[in-house]
Design a protein around this motif. Structure first.
Motif, PDB file in Angstrom:
ATOM      1  N   SER A  47       7.757  -5.468  28.811  1.00  9.08           N
ATOM      2  CA  SER A  47       8.755  -5.490  29.905  1.00  9.08           C
ATOM      3  C   SER A  47       9.019  -6.896  30.437  1.00  9.08           C
ATOM      4  N   LEU A  48       8.850  -7.889  29.588  1.00  6.52           N
ATOM      5  CA  LEU A  48       9.151  -9.261  29.979  1.00  6.52           C
ATOM      6  C   LEU A  48      10.559  -9.680  29.561  1.00  6.52           C
ATOM      7  N   LEU A  49      11.198  -8.857  28.770  1.00  2.88           N
ATOM      8  CA  LEU A  49      12.554  -9.126  28.322  1.00  2.88           C
ATOM      9  C   LEU A  49      13.277  -7.810  28.159  1.00  2.88           C
ATOM     10  N   TYR A  50      14.485  -7.744  28.721  1.00  5.48           N
ATOM     11  CA  TYR A  50      15.286  -6.537  28.535  1.00  5.48           C
ATOM     12  C   TYR A  50      16.311  -6.786  27.451  1.00  5.48           C
ATOM     13  N   MET A  51      16.229  -5.963  26.400  1.00  3.01           N
ATOM     14  CA  MET A  51      17.201  -6.036  25.310  1.00  3.01           C
ATOM     15  C   MET A  51      17.251  -4.679  24.643  1.00  3.01           C
ATOM     16  N   PRO A  52      18.419  -4.094  24.518  1.00  2.00           N
ATOM     17  CA  PRO A  52      18.510  -2.795  23.839  1.00  2.00           C
ATOM     18  C   PRO A  52      18.083  -2.931  22.378  1.00  2.00           C
ATOM     19  N   PHE A  53      17.549  -1.852  21.833  1.00  3.95           N
ATOM     20  CA  PHE A  53      17.038  -1.911  20.472  1.00  3.95           C
ATOM     21  C   PHE A  53      18.142  -2.185  19.454  1.00  3.95           C
ATOM     22  N   GLU A  54      19.379  -1.743  19.728  1.00  6.95           N
ATOM     23  CA  GLU A  54      20.450  -2.051  18.785  1.00  6.95           C
ATOM     24  C   GLU A  54      20.693  -3.562  18.723  1.00  6.95           C
ATOM     25  N   GLY A  55      20.541  -4.238  19.868  1.00  4.85           N
ATOM     26  CA  GLY A  55      20.662  -5.692  19.871  1.00  4.85           C
ATOM     27  C   GLY A  55      19.524  -6.348  19.116  1.00  4.85           C
ATOM     28  N   PHE A  56      18.325  -5.837  19.335  1.00  2.00           N
ATOM     29  CA  PHE A  56      17.155  -6.382  18.628  1.00  2.00           C
ATOM     30  C   PHE A  56      17.314  -6.243  17.120  1.00  2.00           C
ATOM     31  N   PHE A  57      17.724  -5.072  16.646  1.00  2.00           N
ATOM     32  CA  PHE A  57      17.877  -4.859  15.203  1.00  2.00           C
ATOM     33  C   PHE A  57      19.051  -5.666  14.642  1.00  2.00           C
ATOM     34  N   ALA A  58      20.107  -5.837  15.426  1.00  2.00           N
ATOM     35  CA  ALA A  58      21.252  -6.635  14.966  1.00  2.00           C
ATOM     36  C   ALA A  58      20.837  -8.088  14.748  1.00  2.00           C
ATOM     37  N   ILE A  59      20.081  -8.640  15.699  1.00  2.00           N
ATOM     38  CA  ILE A  59      19.620 -10.032  15.558  1.00  2.00           C
ATOM     39  C   ILE A  59      18.670 -10.158  14.380  1.00  2.00           C
ATOM     40  N   SER A  60      17.753  -9.208  14.227  1.00  2.00           N
ATOM     41  CA  SER A  60      16.793  -9.251  13.115  1.00  2.00           C
ATOM     42  C   SER A  60      17.502  -9.225  11.767  1.00  2.00           C
ATOM     43  N   ALA A  61      18.479  -8.322  11.625  1.00  2.00           N
ATOM     44  CA  ALA A  61      19.209  -8.215  10.365  1.00  2.00           C
ATOM     45  C   ALA A  61      20.014  -9.478  10.088  1.00  2.00           C
ATOM     46  N   PHE A  62      20.645 -10.002  11.122  1.00  2.00           N
ATOM     47  CA  PHE A  62      21.458 -11.213  10.954  1.00  2.00           C
ATOM     48  C   PHE A  62      20.596 -12.391  10.525  1.00  2.00           C
ATOM     49  N   VAL A  63      19.446 -12.568  11.150  1.00  2.00           N
ATOM     50  CA  VAL A  63      18.531 -13.663  10.786  1.00  2.00           C
ATOM     51  C   VAL A  63      18.094 -13.538   9.334  1.00  2.00           C
ATOM     52  N   MET A  64      17.817 -12.338   8.896  1.00  2.00           N
ATOM     53  CA  MET A  64      17.383 -12.121   7.514  1.00  2.00           C
ATOM     54  C   MET A  64      18.501 -12.480   6.531  1.00  2.00           C
ATOM     55  N   VAL A  65      19.721 -12.051   6.817  1.00  2.00           N
ATOM     56  CA  VAL A  65      20.855 -12.346   5.936  1.00  2.00           C
ATOM     57  C   VAL A  65      21.116 -13.849   5.870  1.00  2.00           C
ATOM     58  N   VAL A  66      21.059 -14.515   7.015  1.00  2.00           N
ATOM     59  CA  VAL A  66      21.288 -15.959   7.058  1.00  2.00           C
ATOM     60  C   VAL A  66      20.264 -16.696   6.215  1.00  2.00           C
ATOM     61  N   ASN A  67      19.002 -16.317   6.323  1.00  2.00           N
ATOM     62  CA  ASN A  67      17.956 -16.983   5.550  1.00  2.00           C
ATOM     63  C   ASN A  67      18.144 -16.791   4.050  1.00  2.00           C
ATOM     64  N   ILE A  68      18.566 -15.608   3.648  1.00  2.00           N
ATOM     65  CA  ILE A  68      18.792 -15.348   2.216  1.00  2.00           C
ATOM     66  C   ILE A  68      19.931 -16.222   1.690  1.00  2.00           C
ATOM     67  N   ILE A  69      21.017 -16.291   2.434  1.00  2.00           N
ATOM     68  CA  ILE A  69      22.164 -17.105   2.008  1.00  2.00           C
ATOM     69  C   ILE A  69      21.795 -18.576   1.964  1.00  2.00           C
ATOM     70  N   GLU A  70      21.092 -19.063   2.993  1.00  2.82           N
ATOM     71  CA  GLU A  70      20.689 -20.475   3.024  1.00  2.82           C
ATOM     72  C   GLU A  70      19.739 -20.805   1.875  1.00  2.82           C
ATOM     73  N   TYR A  71      18.909 -19.859   1.492  1.00  7.64           N
ATOM     74  CA  TYR A  71      17.994 -20.099   0.365  1.00  7.64           C
ATOM     75  C   TYR A  71      18.779 -20.386  -0.911  1.00  7.64           C
ATOM     76  N   PHE A  72      19.805 -19.595  -1.181  1.00  7.51           N
ATOM     77  CA  PHE A  72      20.591 -19.793  -2.403  1.00  7.51           C
ATOM     78  C   PHE A  72      21.454 -21.051  -2.322  1.00  7.51           C
ATOM     79  N   LEU A  73      21.887 -21.411  -1.116  1.00  8.41           N
ATOM     80  CA  LEU A  73      22.704 -22.617  -0.973  1.00  8.41           C
ATOM     81  C   LEU A  73      21.897 -23.897  -1.112  1.00  8.41           C
ATOM     82  N   ASN A  74      20.567 -23.811  -0.936  1.00 10.14           N
ATOM     83  CA  ASN A  74      19.735 -25.013  -0.959  1.00 10.14           C
ATOM     84  C   ASN A  74      18.715 -25.018  -2.094  1.00 10.14           C
ATOM     85  N   ARG A  75      18.953 -24.207  -3.115  1.00 14.97           N
ATOM     86  CA  ARG A  75      18.090 -24.282  -4.296  1.00 14.97           C
ATOM     87  C   ARG A  75      18.267 -25.634  -4.978  1.00 14.97           C
TER      88      ARG A  75
END
Length: 366
Positions: A43-71
């Protein structure tokens, strides 16, 4: 290679190195959703779970794309590196915007961080673009954050509706954002000038080395006809030496008159010694001329020293002084590459001058 191609190559290398650094930062961003999860659970941060999952998914996609761009195969492609640069900075803007939209915790200064980050690429156009994009993201994020909120004045108790509250908050944030943008722009502009100056100096040194190589080739081709063209060759050699001195003068702001003065002193000392009947078997007119020409090269080793040390108006620090002292050994190394002039006699004189002109009178070192 022209100055512009050298500068562009330096910028491309800088972009590739920065992209690798940002990729490591993005890898660390995997921890952000976990931190959010822990804060939400306690209870130190208020964030709906849909927001939490959206950020998590976005971070994962960004890292995958950046990995292929920087091989390794992609890191040598300037187009892909530019795409990676913009994609990484835009993604950081969006992650901050998403976190600010879904959470009631303020992320005020974080909105300006992508603009600050962009300055390491040393390109004003990138800083301007990311600053504008980040500002738009901030406006949208705060609109979503304050959509269901009202602002209550502590002094008057007045309740401001959504639109009024949004305007009040965004005015202050805009001023803070402009300040951060100006800092980022100043960093980008200053660093870009430093890089361009470095590229210019590098090109000058490359031109000098090319000139020396060309002179060497000419000397080797004319060696067999040396007796016939001796006078012309000596003239060309002197011009080459003067060219080296002139280029050194562009590297060291204080050395131009110093070389002329040193050359004049050498001639005066030799002539005075001869008039006193000393070293008359050595100090012929030809030898004094060789000494005079060799004096032009006594500081040639300074070409390998940074301009920040050569041209500083302040007293050297201990570290700077140690670097300055190396110009004698560097000069000796450079002159070992010089083709033989006057059967190597000129080379011997010039090398002794370059290596020993700071020798203590008692022979105990620099």
């Amino acid at each position: 290679m022209s100055f512009f191609s050298t500068a562009n190559k330096s910028l491309e290398n800088n972009i590739a190195e920065c992209n690798k650094g940002f990729q490591k930062v993005l890898y660390c961003s995997f921890a952000v959703p976990l931190v959010f999860l822990v804060l939400i659970k306690h209870s130190l941060l208020y964030m709906p779970f849909e927001g939490f999952f959206a950020i998590s998914a976005f971070v994962m996609v960004v890292n995958i794309i950046e990995y292929f761009l920087n091989r390794d195969s992609a890191s040598k492609n300037p187009v892909l590196q530019n795409i990676s640069m913009y994609f990484g900075l835009i993604s950081i803007c969006l992650v901050i915007g998403m976190a600010g939209s879904f959470s009631i915790v303020p992320f005020y200064f974080a909105y300006a961080m992508p603009a600050i980050f962009s300055s390491v690429y040393l390109r004003k156009d990138v800083t301007n673009f990311i600053s504008i994009f980040g500002f738009i993201v901030m406006l949208l994020s705060f609109w979503l954050k304050t959509y269901h909120l009202y602002l209550v004045s502590k002094n008057t108790g007045l309740v401001y509706p959504h639109q009024k509250a949004y305007i009040i908050l965004i005015v202050g944030l805009t001023l803070e954002y402009i300040f951060a943008y100006l800092v980022a722009l100043a960093l980008s502009t200053k660093s870009s000038k430093i890089l361009k100056n470095f590229s210019s100096n590098l090109l000058t040194k490359q031109s000098l080395l090319q000139q020396l190589e060309e002179s060497t080739e000419i000397l080797q081709q004319t060696k067999e006809k040396r007796s016939e063209y001796n006078e012309k060759i000596q003239e060309n050699q002197l011009k080459t030496i003067e060219f080296v001195a002139e280029v050194l003068g562009t590297h060291d702001l204080f050395i131009g008159n110093h070389l002329e003065h040193t050359r004049a002193y050498v001639v005066m000392i030799c002539e005075e010694l001869y008039s006193e009947g000393l070293y008359m078997d050595i100090l012929s007119e030809e030898t004094i001329s060789l000494f005079s020409s060799a004096a032009f090269l006594h500081d040639i080793g300074k070409i390998h020293l940074p301009e920040s040390i050569l041209n500083t108006p302040k007293k050297y620090t201990t570290e700077e002084y140690d670097i300055m002292k190396t110009h004698t050994t560097e000069g000796k190394k450079l002159l070992s590459l010089l083709p033989k002039i006057n059967d190597g006699y000129f080379n011997e004189i010039a090398t002794q001058m370059a290596y020993s002109h700071h020798e203590r009178w008692d022979g105990l070192g620099y």
